[in-house]
Design an enzyme around this catalytic site. Sequence first.
Site, mmCIF file in Angstrom:
data_model
loop_
_atom_site.group_PDB
_atom_site.id
_atom_site.type_symbol
_atom_site.label_atom_id
_atom_site.label_comp_id
_atom_site.label_asym_id
_atom_site.label_seq_id
_atom_site.Cartn_x
_atom_site.Cartn_y
_atom_site.Cartn_z
ATOM 1 C CG LEU A 87 -36.633 -17.735 14.420
ATOM 2 C CD1 LEU A 87 -38.074 -17.444 14.034
ATOM 3 C CD2 LEU A 87 -36.462 -17.703 15.941
ATOM 4 C CG ASP A 93 -19.255 -19.630 17.227
ATOM 5 O OD1 ASP A 93 -19.743 -18.502 17.038
ATOM 6 O OD2 ASP A 93 -19.811 -20.686 16.874
ATOM 7 C CG ASP A 134 -21.404 -25.645 17.240
ATOM 8 O OD1 ASP A 134 -20.917 -24.656 16.671
ATOM 9 O OD2 ASP A 134 -21.188 -25.938 18.420
ATOM 10 C CG ASP A 163 -16.472 -31.331 10.392
ATOM 11 O OD1 ASP A 163 -17.552 -30.744 10.197
ATOM 12 O OD2 ASP A 163 -15.405 -30.972 9.857
#
Length: 306
Positions: free
Chosen positions: A37, A232, A274, A289
Amino acid sequence: MKKITTLYLCCLLFIFSNSANAGYTQTKYPIVLAHGLMGFDDVLGVDYFYRVPASLSRDGAQVFVTAVSSLNNSEQRGEQLLQQVEQIIALTGTTKVNLIGHSQGAQSIRYVASLRPDLVASATSVGGVNFGSPVADVVRQGLTPGSKLEGIAKTAFDAFGGLIALLSGNSQLPQDALGALESLTTEGALAFNQKYPEGLPAEQCQQGPMYASNGVYYFSWSGTRTLTNIFDPSDAALAITAILIPGDDDGLVSRCSSHLGYVLKDNYRMNHLDEVNQLIGFHHLFATDPLTVYRQHANRLKKLGL
């Protein structure tokens, strides 16, 4: 002499490391990434799947990043994706592709795999809205059908989707914010599931089939954290939307709703962004990661002959 020897050993280790990774992500079929989206392929040089294509292609994978309407219902987006899959197959001369879809992109790839399983080797859902999102339910309930507020919201979000399309060089793609919203509600997702059931578990929190009746391999993974990196700014917004979701979630999709096919892991220390290595690579400092997860999955597909 000692410094020269140390430098020589470091060079050998570097060469050996690169040699060991050669072909690690080299799948038989191309990997095709499908955004979610309000997504895009890239905007002003920034990938939606941030650094994922480069990380995969570095060790052998052939990767294509697709672009569908940022805001539209899942069937329209799926049809747009199907056209691009057909183009990729014609361009590469291959017979199938490995699809990876994030968020609403999971419904897009499921649509393609259901209608044209002959073109799809595997379909992988990343933080996919496979059983709907309570966040979408709340927004839908707050916008009375036919109301002035609904009209204002539609106009504003359609314009925003159009801006994303323009900046990403895809201004020809139509936008339909209400169509997107309907697809992501629990009711909309369940209606979609009735039409395209392949890979789904019998119940939300269960494992689905890895190899479905249509001959396609299905996988999924997702996260269950919202606040993952103090640098973030998107974490705060996802922490707020997470309040609307019962149980574990990534800020927009619940752990159980993300299940599709063989669930590789549903509790990474990742939030919804993430999962695609956004915002520009900020993620949990002490967790896997996101790029590693994509690389490991490419290697998994390779070992399956896909």
